[in-house]
Every structure is written in structure tokens, then in C-alpha cells.
Design an enzyme around this catalytic site. Structure first.
Site, PDB file in Angstrom:
ATOM      1  N   LYS A 107       0.855  -1.190   0.000  1.00  0.00           N
ATOM      2  CA  LYS A 107       0.000   0.000   0.000  1.00  0.00           C
ATOM      3  C   LYS A 107       0.885   1.231   0.000  1.00  0.00           C
ATOM      4  O   LYS A 107       1.989   1.212   0.547  1.00  0.00           O
ATOM      5  CB  LYS A 107      -0.889   0.036   1.250  1.00  0.00           C
ATOM      6  CG  LYS A 107      -2.142   0.895   1.063  1.00  0.00           C
ATOM      7  CD  LYS A 107      -3.205   0.120   0.313  1.00  0.00           C
ATOM      8  CE  LYS A 107      -4.499   0.851   0.098  1.00  0.00           C
ATOM      9  NZ  LYS A 107      -5.526  -0.107  -0.400  1.00  0.00           N
ATOM     10  N   THR A 191     -15.070  -3.121  -7.327  1.00  0.00           N
ATOM     11  CA  THR A 191     -15.088  -3.218  -5.864  1.00  0.00           C
ATOM     12  C   THR A 191     -16.518  -3.197  -5.337  1.00  0.00           C
ATOM     13  O   THR A 191     -16.928  -4.051  -4.545  1.00  0.00           O
ATOM     14  CB  THR A 191     -14.262  -2.080  -5.237  1.00  0.00           C
ATOM     15  OG1 THR A 191     -12.996  -2.039  -5.870  1.00  0.00           O
ATOM     16  CG2 THR A 191     -14.098  -2.291  -3.746  1.00  0.00           C
ATOM     17  N   ASN A 222     -16.643   6.017  -5.423  1.00  0.00           N
ATOM     18  CA  ASN A 222     -16.559   4.923  -6.386  1.00  0.00           C
ATOM     19  C   ASN A 222     -17.111   3.630  -5.802  1.00  0.00           C
ATOM     20  O   ASN A 222     -17.983   2.990  -6.373  1.00  0.00           O
ATOM     21  CB  ASN A 222     -15.089   4.751  -6.787  1.00  0.00           C
ATOM     22  CG  ASN A 222     -14.888   3.590  -7.728  1.00  0.00           C
ATOM     23  OD1 ASN A 222     -15.759   3.318  -8.540  1.00  0.00           O
ATOM     24  ND2 ASN A 222     -13.777   2.898  -7.589  1.00  0.00           N
TER      25      ASN A 222
END
Lengths: 304, 304, 304, 304, 304, 304
Positions: A107, A191, A222
Site C-alpha cells: 500500500k 469493488t 466509487n
């Protein structure tokens, strides 16, 4: 619940410890997994439009690459911390592992409020971030992707910067690029679609009827918008939705297709016809069958 | 004095801020210098002699390479922190700069008490540290060296590990190696000799007579012993010396040549013939002309 | 038959010469193929558990890469010689060629009796071997695999060592890894299964009835056991099997499924219920339709 | 003396064993030094002027690089063997070590009679040799040089080939180049000059008078001619010289300056005015104070 | 039509300008596309069979790699110019783009009449060309292929040279290799087959009947012969064909299968049974439905 | 004199041809030297301050690297052409060769009028140029330097860009950097000082008295001003000087020290006290002993 316990790194470490104990693994496995194998902390100087130079702090954490190159998004947010980036990279290892992908977890993050930057400044920051981490990423090493406040355009700048440094076109270095530039179809919706499918499967296992379930979705970016849209399309009833400006409620269900149009026009879910206003706090404590959290982490605490 | 103010990073940042302000430099210079350009945080798994695996946390901070490859020691100590390593790398930039060397500053550290490791474990840790940082060091990039608790033997292991990875003999990657392995003559004595010379020059500038000065030296490791020895050889009177076990005092001066022999035999300055025992605290607050601090940082606070 | 003629290199060269002559190829083709293009001979220092250092001799031979990267196993055996490794690498070229794989032939070996090493020593030797040959292997250059006395665990150590040196996870460098680490399903059984299938096809071409054939299998390691098992499953009658401890015989056929269980329990084929003892020599000269050789090379000589 | 004992590898190993024993070193030091760390054996295909392809066998042995890159010549000779190349590389380690140079030992060879090759074929062989070993040489790894039957022109071809492969001019990869191409002044004469100086010093230590010493020199190639010339210039009396065609003798001393002119004209020392013919064997058993051996190794055996 | 306007670079730039204008793109897009991003001009020294050295001029132009590695052939022709190579590379970008391939455009050329070179000289030139451009090509950068006067054999030499320099087998660097060496099936026939298919589709769109169409094909090399053959096989009537030696005509159609046999025997289309002779100029101005141009560019001008 | 003959490439080729003929060298030497071994032509997109993108054409020519890495300046000028850059790189080979430096010749250029760019645009162009040629430069390959319209600041940007791409501080890649950034002392004055010294030596060889010589200097930029200053300091009489704005004349000599002050204040040599105005053309045809040309090439033609 104490402040300390909301530190995402400590939470992640506790989860790993629990898992290791349940699996009866030897101590050294936990030792190896409790911290990322590698974290790079960098200073990124950016020339601002007014000619001054600002320096932004960035991170890239690579948790474990035993099963393949590491993988994970890059977050641009003023609240990014070292511990948060570490924890998110650890969770990525486990997300990849549970679905059997040959990737480890990573990340990245930059401490910045991207809304305070011009488009040119944002481009220079994005390119500067890649320059600073270029030696530890690559299709065989670590593959970044978008995350909070980073999008396809930013990925395109980052890939282009990477290409300029290595000297050839290497689209495999970053996912989440624009389609024309080698991006994957369906990635934007993926997602949220996954969250909706998982909710349906969870409900099935609890032997409840998905079509009769009520849902609330926190966040309408999103992830949140595609979660709500797909829950709606799969037949669940969405009774509440919120974003950073506030929340809306309709006990008979919200038409999410129309809500999306409303948000495209107004920039917020607030004031959507046929709904009443609620606070984000009300949404989180509402009596619903499915509560989807699509904002930042640590929303559910002993205080709720 | 508050706890916070002893954080070495904050101290270093204040020093840089003061210097920038005195020089009337633009804000962006301070922005660039207030944090290292690159810090790598790593997890080093080490197989212990009993077959278990322990994982040690390590750091390598590279402050600024505008004038050349960065340079700085590697510290093995249980109290190593990210902020300490950062601060030490920043000071290295300025140490190199003030004497006109074409190097920038760096520093590394591992959170470990090396005295609790066997020789083999120490070797494996040293090699593991180099493996973990190999991509950011090199004769043209960053050149490590010994520091607290690391010595020529450890540097030899590290160079050997680096050589094995790059595939050829590259002695220039690390300084402080054994002489036979390409080390520099006089390196061991150099820091203490420099401290003694600087003390003599400082005294000169204050128009005091060096031969009449009394000195106290805190610490009798590599730096402290050569400081004391050279102050002694240059003609100053050493009245007090301390190490981790305690301190000694003789108002007429200590024969440091003989003290060195005593330490070689007994492992401590304590109980040196012709001296009386003092505490480390007494040494620090003693009335002497020259007080040389050769232990760890932050010894002089408002509490003394 | 003279000793000389058992030198595997000379045997391999004669085979190539015969093939070139039969194909009417020009002299230079034989010249190119009669020796490997590249053989690396290395000394591998290994720290033993008692603190001493032993040095093992190893080889890696790459015969010809005209059609793709070279490929071949690594053998740990006290009788490994330069000429044997060369010959085995030459045979690998032809094995790949006859089935149309885009690979050339390679082979490696270390002169060691792995049974005399502890697990830790074996790991250090395996890692040392890879360190010594790292510059000539890789997914595009030469891809090792297990062979006599090397297994999935050793391949895992070797891949891990390779990864540490190149700085990223590169599972494609070696085949025969554990499944969880990127290994291929079915690999363990593949060689023996192939031998059984080939025996069936050979029998067909000779217009014999496979179901009526009697078989003897020399060796009951990885290759031998899967050969026997698959001959058995395909319907052939196995009348004799041997391993390093001796052989067994039953003119009415051996139930290989049960024999495998017996071997798993006792570590040898000897004393399997319902069979009589035979020597390895008796097995080799027995009157059977199919004789499968699954031990080391040069078992059939003019002396049999 | 048995044949075996003339194997140069066995001789070299005995010398190392003796040295280790005399120095009381632990067994592992001998283990590490008794074989080169790395030997590459290669096949070099060369297109001959008549269009056919011949394949030559070549070697490069690198004994030990603990003190720096390895270094040593490349020999073109039909009698080159693996063991000879290994032994020569081991002696190079010790030659460098005794004079304190930061180099280890290496040696290369090709099994070829260069006199049977045209100039173009020799060039193609030289370039082919470098192509085959390019991955293990370089200014930081291993630095070849001329040896028996290789000269400045061959080194120039080799450097040029190396440069073409790495993509830039890298003269430091090989020594013994032509002066205009970056070669060292005095290199040609250096070995023979060194032999002469060493002879003078040896005589001094034996408390003999150098000016009264008689000398015989076996070989009149590069090393032999400069040895004789310098012994002569330093004042010793040269009474016998030989080359592959035969030897010459003059009890009152040979004027080596004139002999050099004679050799330049006729190609041999034979028939030099004022000398009588002797055999090489006579030269080796002659009664002289200084006997310089400047041909191949193993000239002095129990048979002399 | 003026001479200038036949400059292929100027033609290509006009086409791009027109396309940009039609698409309403901003000026900078045309600016970026009107010249290649990178052109390498090289001198290639080649040793001729008579021992002299000739130096040939070569080019490699890479137009744009935004969508992937660049791709395009290498032309050996005495009329090759910098502007032609640039233009051809630009057209390759658009050829790849319109069919959605993830490649950009490139092209190479050498100013040479390959018919004046021996086979060995041609090999040395081909290898020299690759040596000179090796740093800018590769499977991820730029992938050459055959073009006018270069064929599978030349591609094989080029791949082999590339492999020698990078040190491993890398067949993906160049397409158009021999099948046995990793080439693609059907590649030789592909261009002509594509031309024929496209002619059929174009005729369909014009609502003409393909079976009734008359065709003339200029050129009978690789592209021309497969174009004629496939037009013939797809049912069109070929009435005229030409090559560098002249043209042939039969108003009732030419049996192209037999013509191919004729050309294989005689080396030209001329004098094919049942046809009459025509000039190339007559062919170009003939009244046919389909005119296929399979020679060099710029055949159709205002002069026809 | 015809236009053609002023093409610098043709002039340079004629000079090489003459030299080769005078030296009686074989034809292939001229063939090798008459064109650069490598020229890279690039398109450099630059974002302008107004947001638009302009594309500039740049070149880097490397003539010959037989004696070492190539070396030569980078010119920013609207009249830069491929042929000019090639010729300048050829002259650099010979400049290095005549003084025995181990360098070959190179030269670069960008077609741009830097005076039309803002400082930021100039920086982006300079960085873009380095990005485009990065794969062919480096301390071992080709070392750029300042030339017409490029200065220390531009070199600093270029080095910084190079460093960013290779990932470490590499000051040796470009000369002409600012002193603080690793530049060489005296570099700015060196060219002019050299011209003055050479003039003095030339006069000596012509057996004239330097102190009595009159001089005229065309151009008063970096080269011209230091030429005039050093001629003056060495004792010659400067009677005329010119720059792009015009020329000045004083038959009794100009005080160049004061002229430099005048130019620093006014930006031109014009109107310097005690001188009369002349045209550049008058200066070039003036009757002086020493005429120093320090502007662009091709000032002396048959037209003067």
C-alpha cells in the site's frame, strides 16, 4: 474503547495474532507477519504553480512477497500515516491470499489534500511519488493501483513517469489505468460489485431472503455508489445512503439509478427527491439488514 | 525541559530552521532539509542458534544527496528509533558539508541488543540487514560505516554479503573495514583524535592555555578512549573519565596511557589505581575546562 | 565391456555422432554438439553445524540454447563427476527436442552425500549452490529442477535464495517447487507416469498385448514407484520390484497400490507380504516383457 | 618422479597445503584455497577461412577474489588443460598477495595451436572467447591479460569485443593492450626485468657477487629475452641461451644486445656469431650460478 | 506533381495533419506525431571478403510508443533515406492503431544493395546493424521484422547477434524468423493474403461482384505473389502481373498457381505461357477493377 | 564560393580526407571517420507556461569512441542542423586527439531560440533533452558540456535529471557544472585563455614580436571576452572588438579590463569610451596581426 485501539496497525497485528493462534502456528510466523518486510518513507518536492516549492511526505509499504509481487493502491489524503499505510498493506496480503491470487500485499500513501492542488501540481506530485519509489516497484516487484483520491488519470501519469525512467513502455507496472492506455474493463465498478455480491452470499448463509433485506450504504464515492447500485439491481431495498455532505432516507427504498443521475448533477446525495435528511451517525445506527461501509476505516466503534 | 524536546528529530529540525533563518534562505530550502529524502524501514528475520526465528526492525535514512553519495554509520542498539536515525542522518549531511566533503548524510540502525546475540546470530543479522537495504546502497549511492556497537568485523560481514549479491568484490561500498580487507589506516583512532584537536582549537580561540586546562571525558569506548588519550598526549590534564560501569577522578590528572592498559585488562575504567570513584552525574556537572561527551546523545539537559 | 565405455560423456558423444552420421549432417554440427557450450565448476563453502567449514564441488552444464533457455535438474550425489553432468545436460537437449519443447538441455550436480548433512547444512549448501551459479541461470537463461536426491524443499530454498539476490519474487527460475510456492500439479508423478505410457505404446508397436505383459521395475524412488503404480493401473502385471535394500518377486503379479503403503511404512520394498526375495542382479536378468530401469544410469552392460 | 606429480594442480595444492600447515591455519582455509571458486569451461565455434566451423575448448579459472578482482593471463596453446589453468590461477592469487596488490588470481586458456590459424581466424577465436566469458569478467570482477601465445593485438581484439557487448569503451577490462589503445608503458619488458632484478637480489642474499655470476636463460620469447637483456645490462655474464630451435653457448659471455638484433633478423638464437651449439638439455644441466627458466612449467624434474 | 511532394515524410505529415484537423484535435497532438520520437543513424563497418572494410549507413526510427513497444521492418535498399524511414515508421503507428494492436510504429533501413554482397558479407552487415541499435530494441522496446530485401535468414542472424549480446536466447526481439527458430506460421503469406481479403471487402462495399472483377498486380515478390495467388483463389480474375523484368497480360485471366511454378523455375513472370508481354507502365494504367501495388511506394502520381 | 561548400559536414569530411591522404592511410580509415558512428535525433515535447505543448527537435552525435568516451557540448540555437552537429562532433574527435586526451568526439544540439523561452520552459526543455538521450550518455559513454547558449545552470538541470533517472548522484556525466555542484575551477575562462596562449605561440613561431602585435577579436561572449582579456594581459594590443550589436576600434589599443566592466553594465561593447564605431565586416577585413574569431563558424569565406 480507547484511542489506541483505533490505530490500524495495532488492529491488523491483533487480527494476525488471533489467526496465527487459531491455526496453531509457531511464534516466528507471527513475528514475520506482524510488520511489513519493507516500508519506504520519502520526501517529494513539488514546484507549485506560484513558483514556490512544497515538500510532501509519502510512503510505500510492502508487507510480504512470498507468493508473488506485492500489490496495493496509493492513497492521497491529509490523514495518511505510516501506521495506516502499514496496516493497509498487511490487509492486502490477506485479501490476495484468501482468493488464491499469486500476489503479496502493499500500500502507498501521500500526506496531501489533493483538492488543494491544481491539476498541474497534482501531476507533478504523482510523477514525483513514482520517481521516489521507482527502485522498489515493477511488474515483478510491486504493482500499485488507485485508492482513496487517486484515479485513472493519476495512474496514467504514474505509468508514464515509470516508463520515462526505465526507458520503455511498461503498462504492467500499475493497474487502474485508463482503458485506452491498457486498463482493465470493469475495474471501476468491480469493488462495489464485489461488495454487493458478498452481501448477497452472506445473507444466503444466514438463511435470510435477500429480496426482503433493507440496506444502508455509508459513502457514495466509487465504491459506495457501485455497491448501492448493484445491491439495488440484485433486488435489495436501499433505505439510506450518505456522503460527506450528509445522508438521505426512504423507508420504501431509494431508486439508486436515479440517485446516480442526481449525484452526477449536484455532486451530493443530499436533497434527492423523495427522501428525508439524516445524519451520518443516524445511518450507522439504523436498524437495517445490510450495512455497507464504503468510506474510511474505523467507522464502527464501541461509541456507536 | 519537556520530554518532547529531547526527540532528536525535533532538535535537528530546530537547528536547521535556525540556520536557514540566519542565512535568510527561502522557505523551500528548510522544507527540503527538514526530513530525509528517503528512509527505508525493514524487517530482518534471523534464525537463532536454537532454531527459532526472530525478526528485528532496522532502518536506513538518507537525508540529502545533492553533493554526492550519502554516508553514515549503522547503529545496533535496543533504543534505536526512526526519529533518532533520521536526525543522525541529517547531522551527517552537515558534518560532511562543513568540511567540504562531496558526500550527503545517511544513518542506519537496528533495534537490537547485540550483547544478547551469539557471534553467529550477529553475523546473520548483519548480513540480513545488508540484504534488506542492498538496492539503496553502493559506492555511488550510500556508503555505510560502523557506529555504536558495530565494528570492523561486522563491516566485513556486510561487505561480503554485498559482494555476494552484486557478484563481485566491491570494497568501496562500506568504510570501517578491517585493514587487510581494504580498511583505512587510522580510522579507529580518528574520531577521538578529531575531538581532541577540536578541543585544543576551541580553547585557543577562547584565549585559554590548553596545557592548563582540566578535562573530563564521558564514555570510554572507541571515541572516548581516543579522545582522552589524545587530550592527554596533547598536554591537557584529564581529571575524570566514566564508562557505563561508573566514573573515576583524580584532581592531579589521570595517566591515560596506563588507564587504557587497565581497561584492556579489566573491561572498565573503575578501580583504576590512584583515582577515586565518582558517578556519571558527578562527572557531567564537574567544574572542568573541557567536558568531552563520548557516549550517546542528549546528555546535557536542563536537568543537569 | 571396458571401463572407459561407461563414461557417460563418451556414450553421449557416440550417440550424437551416430545421429549426425545417420542424418548426413556436416561435421560442424557434431563439433558444436559434442560438448556443452558452457560448464561452470564451483566451490561452495558451507558452515557446518559444528562451526567448521566444508567446501563442496558443484557443476552446472548448459549444453545448447539454440531453441530456448536451457533446462535440467540438479543432482546431489557423492559420485557426481564433470563428465556425468555434461552427458546429462546433452541428453536433456535431445529429450526437449524430440517432444518439440522450446528448451535446450542443462544439468547440475554437487559432489555430496546429502544423507550425511543435517537439514540446516543441506539448506546452506543449496543456497550456496544457487549463489555460485546465479549469474548464468534465470527464466530466460537456464531453469533448474529437482533430480537425484533433491526435492521440493530444496527447490524452495533455491528459489528463495535466487529471489533474495535478484531482489524480487521470481518463481519461474526453477521448476519442481512445492505447490503452495508456485509448483506444478502432477509433477511428482509425471516421470513415472510417462515411463508407463511409453512402455504401453512400445508394446503396442511390437504387436504384443499389454495386458499379458510381465514387468520388472528396478528402483522404487519417485520415478520407480510411479512407474510401477501406473503400469499396474494400466493393466500390466508387475512381477518384480527392487530398491537399494533388495528386490521382491511374485510370478502372479504384485499389488502395487498395497506395496506403496508397505514402503511408506517400512521404507523398503523388502519383505512385502506374498513375495519372495530376489537380488537386484536377478531382477535385471529376469525373463520379463517390460524391464523398467528407474535407478542410476549404466545398469545394462555386457556383464549382465 | 611419477607422471602424476607433474600435474600442476596437484603441485599447487601441495604448496598451499604446506603453507597452511607452516602457518598453522585451520583446515577450512586449505579447503577454501585448494580449488578455484569458479571455473568456466566453454566451447567456442569459429568460422574458418574455408567456410567450415571448428569448435575450440576454452577455460577461465578464478581462484579467489577476497582481496579484489581476480587477474591473470589468457594462454593459447594445444596443451592447455583444465588442471593447468586452475593451477595457474591459484599461483596468481599468491603472486598478487606476496606483493600486496588488491587482486585475486585468475587464468584463462584455449586449447589451440595459434600458429595453425590465419590472422582472421585468430581474431574470430579471440572475440569468441570473450563473448563466451563476458558475464564473469570486467574491471570489478576479473581482468585478463596476455600469456603464452597471446599478445597486444589479441588483447586489442578482446577489449574491442568486450566494448561492443557492454556498449561503451571500457579499456580497464584487460591489461596488456597496445599503448595507443590504453596500454601500460614498459609492460612488455616488465616480466623479464623483474626476473633479472630478483636474480640480483637473490644473489645478494646468498652473499655472492652478482658481477661474477654466470647465467643461463632457457627461452628467448618475451620473458626470456628481456631477462637475458637485463641480466646482461645489470652486469651478469650470460653464458648460454636457448629457444625452441636449440641453444647457444659462450663461456666468456654473450653480448645480449647483439643477440636481440640477431634474433630479430633470423627468428632464432641459433647460429649467433661467436657461440657454439648446445641442446636445451645441456643448458638445463649446465654449471651456472643463475639459471633462468622462461619457457613452460615443469622443466626441472628428478630426471634432470 | 512536383518532386518535393513525393518525399514520403512530407506525405506522411500531410496525412497526419489532415487526420488531426478532421478529428478536431489540439495542435500539440500534431506536433507530437509529425516527427518520430527517436531516430538513430548509424555507421556500420563491415569487413568484405577481400579484406577491405566498407562502411554502410543505417537507420532505426521509432515514431511513438504510447500504446506499446514499437514495431516495424528493416529494409536493405540502395535508395533508403532518413525521410523514407521516418515516414514508414509513422505509417506503422497508424497501421497498428487502426487494428487495435498494442504496438507503436518503427522502421529501419540500411543503404545497401544486398545483391552486391556475398552471403558472408550480408551476415556481417546484418549482425553489425543489430550491434549498432541493440540499446534501443528489445521485446519491451522495439521489435524489428523483415521488409524489402530482408528475409528469415537475415532475421535469424539478427536474433542470434542480439542473443549473443544480451547473453541469453530472446526470440521475442524480432519477428519473421524461420519457423524452427521460433517464427510464426503463415507469416510469409500473411501480407498478400491480407491484401486480397481487403480487396474483396472493398469490392463488397462498392456493391460490385468480386467474382466478376478483373485484377492487375504490380510486383511478384513475397507480397505480390501471395496477393495474386489469393485473389485468384478467392475467385477474382487476374489479367496482368509484373515484376522488375516486365509484365504479362491475358484478358481471360492468368492461372496464378501455375505462374508461381513458372516463377520458381525461371525467376520472372515474363514469358509465362499463354500471356502477352506488357510494360510496367501499361499495367499501371490498365483498365481493371482491382489494381494491387506490391512494389515500392510512390507508384501512382499525377504522371500516370 | 558556393553555398554547398559552407555545409560544415562537407567541410569536415574534406579535412579528414586531406589528412588521410597526407598520412597515406588506407581507404577504410576515411570510410570509418567520414560519418559519426552514432547520431540520435529526438523530438522533445515541452509544456509551455501557457499550458500548450511545443515539440523541439534535438540531436546528439557521437563520432568515434576508439580512444575513450565521447565528449562535446550541447548547443541551443535556432539554426542547429543535423549536418552541423555531425561536423562539430567530428572536430571534437580531432581536438581531443591532437592533445592526447583519452576521449572521442561528440556534440549535441536543440533547434530552439532559448531567448524566446521562460526560465521554467528552458528547464523543462533541458531536462527533456537529457531524458531523450539518457541511454547513450554516461561517464563511460559520452560526456556532454555547455556550448553556444547553454551554461552552468542548464548543465545543473541536466545532471540533476540524469541523476533522477539513474537513481544516484553522478556528477561525472556532464562537465561545465556550477562549482558548488562539482564543476571545474577555471572552466569558464579556459577556452579564451587557450586561444590567447595559442596566438602567442603562433606569433612566436612566425618570429614576430607578440608585444608589437595588433589584435582584433570578433565576438565578446564567454570565449571572446576571455580571449581579448588574456591577449591584453599577455601584452598584445587589442585594437578592435565586436559583438552582435556592432564593433569598436582604437588604433592605440583598448583597455580590455575596463571594457569588461563596460559590457557588464551596458550589455554590449558598443559605445565604449575612447573608441570609434566599426561594423563587424570592417573588423573582419581589418589589417591586424592577430584576428581572433569567437562567434559562430564560417565567418571567413571567399567573400571577405
Amino acid at each position: 474503547m480507547s484511542k489506541e485501539s483505533l490505530n490500524p496497525l495495532i488492529i491488523a497485528q491483533k487480527q494476525i495474532k488471533n489467526a496465527c493462534d487459531l491455526l496453531g502456528l509457531e511464534e516466528s510466523v507471527y513475528e514475520l507477519l506482524k510488520e511489513p518486510m519493507r516500508v519506504l518513507e520519502i520526501s517529494i518536492p513539488v514546484q507549485m504553480d506560484d513558483g514556490t516549492v512544497k515538500v510532501f511526505k509519502g510512503y510505500r509499504s510492502q508487507h510480504n512477497d512470498a507468493l508473488g509481487p506485492t500489490k496495493g493502491g496509493i492513497r492521497f489524503h491529509p490523514d495518511v500515516t505510516l501506521d495506516e499505510v502499514k496496516a493497509l498493506s498487511m490487509w492486502m496480503t490477506f485479501k490476495c491470499g484468501v482468493v488464491g491470487l499469486p500476489y503479496g500485499g502493499a500500500k502507498g500513501g501521500v500526506v496531501v489534500n489533493p483538492k488543494e492542488l491544481s491539476n498541474d501540481e497534482l501531476q507533478r506530485l504523482s510523477r514525483g511519488y513514482i520517481r521516489a519509489i521507482v527502485s522498489i516497484i515493477g511488474p515483478n516487484k510491486d504493482i500499485p493501483a488507485p485508492d482513496v483520491n487517486t484515479n485513472m488519470q493519476i495512474m496514467a501519469w504514474m505509468v508514464d513517469e515509470y516508463n520515462k525512467i526505465v526507458g520503455y513502455n511498461s503498462p504492467a507496472v500499475i493497474t487502474g489505468k485508463p482503458l485506452i492506455y491498457g486498463g482493465s474493463k470493469g475495474r471501476t465498478a468491480a469493488t462495489g460489485y464485489g461488495v454487493a455480491l458478498m452481501a448477497r452470499e452472506a445473507v444466503k448463509r444466514l438463511q435470510m431472503d435477500f429480496k426482503n433485506c433493507t440496506s444502508a450504504v455509508q459513502g457514495f464515492g466509487n465504491v459506495g455508489s457501485y455497491t448501492a447500485l448493484n445491491l439495488h439491481r440484485l433486488g435489495a431495498k436501499i433505505v439510506a445512503v450518505s456522503d460527506v455532505y450528509g445522508g438521505i432516507y426512504n423507508k420504501d427504498g431509494i431508486d439508486v439509478e436515479k440517485l446516480v443521475e442526481h449525484v452526477n448533477k449536484t455532486g451530493t446525495v443530499c436533497n434527492f427527491e423523495g427522501t428525508t435528511s439524516i445524519t451520518n451517525e443516524e445511518l450507522l445506527t439504523m436498524d437495517v439488514d445490510i450495512l455497507a461501509l464504503a468510506a474510511l476505516e474505523n467507522q464502527i466503534t464501541s461509541a456507536n
